[in-house]
Design an enzyme around this catalytic site. Structure first.
Site, PDB file in Angstrom:
ATOM      1  NE  ARG A  15      13.910  10.834  49.080  1.00  0.00           N
ATOM      2  CZ  ARG A  15      12.627  11.147  49.263  1.00  0.00           C
ATOM      3  NH1 ARG A  15      12.219  11.699  50.401  1.00  0.00           N
ATOM      4  NH2 ARG A  15      11.745  10.865  48.326  1.00  0.00           N
ATOM      5  CG  HIS A  75      15.250  13.478  47.018  1.00  0.00           C
ATOM      6  ND1 HIS A  75      14.632  14.088  48.082  1.00  0.00           N
ATOM      7  CD2 HIS A  75      14.294  13.318  46.069  1.00  0.00           C
ATOM      8  CE1 HIS A  75      13.350  14.285  47.788  1.00  0.00           C
ATOM      9  NE2 HIS A  75      13.121  13.830  46.583  1.00  0.00           N
ATOM     10  NE  ARG A 135      12.336  12.358  40.957  1.00  0.00           N
ATOM     11  CZ  ARG A 135      12.817  11.635  41.966  1.00  0.00           C
ATOM     12  NH1 ARG A 135      13.526  10.556  41.750  1.00  0.00           N
ATOM     13  NH2 ARG A 135      12.595  12.019  43.205  1.00  0.00           N
ATOM     14  CG  HIS A 196       7.153   9.326  45.928  1.00  0.00           C
ATOM     15  ND1 HIS A 196       8.484   9.048  46.197  1.00  0.00           N
ATOM     16  CD2 HIS A 196       6.632   9.695  47.123  1.00  0.00           C
ATOM     17  CE1 HIS A 196       8.742   9.238  47.480  1.00  0.00           C
ATOM     18  NE2 HIS A 196       7.634   9.634  48.071  1.00  0.00           N
ATOM     19  CG  HIS A 198       3.927   9.203  51.195  1.00  0.00           C
ATOM     20  ND1 HIS A 198       4.722   8.963  52.276  1.00  0.00           N
ATOM     21  CD2 HIS A 198       4.703   9.847  50.282  1.00  0.00           C
ATOM     22  CE1 HIS A 198       5.935   9.453  52.039  1.00  0.00           C
ATOM     23  NE2 HIS A 198       5.956   9.995  50.834  1.00  0.00           N
ATOM     24  CG  HIS A 290      -8.976 -21.844  54.145  1.00  0.00           C
ATOM     25  ND1 HIS A 290      -8.563 -20.624  53.681  1.00  0.00           N
ATOM     26  CD2 HIS A 290     -10.260 -21.684  54.510  1.00  0.00           C
ATOM     27  CE1 HIS A 290      -9.568 -19.769  53.763  1.00  0.00           C
ATOM     28  NE2 HIS A 290     -10.608 -20.378  54.269  1.00  0.00           N
TER      29      HIS A 290
END
Ligand code: HCA
Ligand code: CU
Length: 460
Positions: A15, A75, A135, A196, A198, A290
């Site tokens: 989605r 959704h 939901r 959720h 972003h 390293h």
């Protein structure tokens, strides 16, 4: 600090991930991705909005009826006819979203607060009457006035939503603020909370972890962090952080690289080498200091081992290289030289005008030069090939080129003029491997023909 509850993973690659600019998954790709997500133990899969198009409708319906162990969600907007489509698809849960910030209410939805509450109550009750779990998503929650957020979430819960998503829709939260928000909401809203986040400011993973600390019980992720604009939290970053920092197990980590590759292939979006966890360089060491440390004990420069996710560590040989790296590479190649000769090889490397890394063949050549011995038997049997590819005339060649670029074994990809549209160079260890790569190229949507030419000799 700590997370003292079970963490559910909701993957929304199909989605949110398909909202990435340039990405459209085929229905078959979606089903393959959904099956894989279910196999690795993702709790919920947001399969899409069946109202977007006919093929999204079909994809959501097919995924919902695949018998997967993950809970499958559609959704949708808080619109009756949209909810009807989700009902027809027979999903396990319907996620209904509505913008709750002043900006969304005023400019996008053009609705007063009271009206907004009425709309979401009606939508949720409608889905509940049809027997569906719901939901509610308070879209743009992170920029919503707190008292109104609590009011609308409680209205949604009273109407029958047992989960509420509190997204940071434009990616402007900080971990501290997100944690506080979830601590307060947990107290004020009687439902399970989803986070959720972003990634507009590069904080998606931190904000997600903070929300989980604050009491969120489900985290939204996508494979490779796909999503609208710069995407959302990546499944690999979150799942590995939960394991390494919080000692919490979620999905099967060793399958993440495969899943990532599958989505690079089907989305055409290729990860940068420095992407955390999954990127090509995630376990590659370069500087002499390293490498020396890592060869003694990898923990010197690794916070977690590559085998946690089924990967391997690698050491780059170039101008930054010290004696330890060359020593260990020679040992791997089965070449034994005296210390002094190895020192000379390192000197040659540092003095060379070569700007890229030294590969096995280069090291063998240097060993021969310095020792006067012949090590040609140590040269790995590599097959190099040029492959010409013709694409369907109505498809966008660059999209196909990008997909082919993501296939393992493919070296360079060129868009060309003439009878063919794309030319690639390819390295393989055997003809079986060569055939394998060829098959994967032919499977790419839009490829109609290939022609393979083996490289016999190379002059560089
Ligand atoms: C959207 C917005 C959304 C919803 C998130 C959610 C967001 O694209 O519809 O339903 O939890 O970021 O707010 O992705
Ligand atoms: Cu989103």
């Amino acid at each position: 600090m700590g997370i003292n509850h079970k963490v559910l993973i909701l993957d929304t690659t199909l989605r949110e991930g398909e909202q990435t600019p340039g990405v459209n998954f085929s229905i078959d790709d979606k089903i393959q991705i959904a099956k894989k997500l279910s196999d690795i133990g993702v709790d919920m899969i947001e399969a899409g909005d069946p109202n977007v198009s006919k093929d999204l409708y079909e994809a959501v319906k097919r995924i919902a009826n695949e018998g997967l162990s993950s809970e499958i969600l559609a959704h949708v907007r808080a619109v009756k006819k949209d909810i009807d489509k989700a009902i027809e698809c027979n999903v396990d849960r319907i996620a209904i979203y509505f913008g709750t910030s002043k900006t969304h209410l005023t400019y996008k939805l053009k609705k007063a607060k009271k009206e907004a509450i009425k709309i979401i109550i009606q939508a949720i009750e409608y889905a509940r009457e049809h027997g569906f779990k719901v939901r509610f998503t308070a879209e743009d929650a992170s920029r919503t006035d707190y008292s109104f957020l609590v009011r609308i979430c409680n209205a949604a819960v009273n109407a029958g939503a047992d989960r509420v998503s509190i997204p940071d829709t434009v990616g402007v939260m900080t971990p501290e603020r997100n944690k506080d928000l979830f601590i307060k909401l947990k107290n004020d809203v009687n439902a399970e909370l989803d986070t959720h986040c972003h990634n507009d400011l590069g904080m998606a993973n931190s904000n997600t972890l903070a929300a989980l600390e604050g009491g969120a019980t489900s985290a939204h992720v996508t494979i490779n962090g796909l999503g609208e604009r710069t995407g959302i939290t990546s499944i690999s970053e979150l799942a590995v952080a939960l394991r390494v920092i919080y000692n919490i197990d979620t999905v099967k980590l060793s399958e993440l690289p495969n899943l990532s590759l599958l989505v690079e292939k089907s989305s055409g979006i290729v990860l940068s080498p420095n992407s955390p966890i999954i990127g090509e360089n995630a376990f590659v060491h370069k500087a002499g200091v390293h490498v020396a440390g890592v060869l003694e004990n990898p923990m010197t420069y690794e916070g977690f081992p590559p085998d946690l996710i089924g990967r391997h560590r690698d050491i780059i040989i170039d101008k930054y290289t010290g004696i330890h790296a060359v020593e260990s590479r020679l040992e791997k190649l089965g070449i034994s030289l005296q210390k002094e000769q190895i020192v000379n090889i390192v000197q040659e490397i540092k003095n060379s005008s070569k700007l890229t890394r030294f590969r096995d063949a280069d090291i063998i050549e240097l060993s021969e030069k310095i020792s006067g011995q012949n090590f040609s038997a140590k040269i790995p049997h590599k097959i190099e090939a040029l492959i010409l590819i013709r694409c369907k005339s109505n498809v966008y060649t660059s999209a196909i080129a990008r997909k082919i670029r993501a296939i393992k074994g493919v070296d360079r990809v060129y868009e060309i003029s003439g009878d063919y549209d794309i030319e690639i160079t390819l390295n393989a260890n055997s003809t079986i491997e060569l055939n394998d790569v060829l098959e994967r190229i032919r499977e790419v949507d839009g490829v109609v023909a290939t022609e393979t030419r083996l490289v016999l000799k190379k002059f560089e």
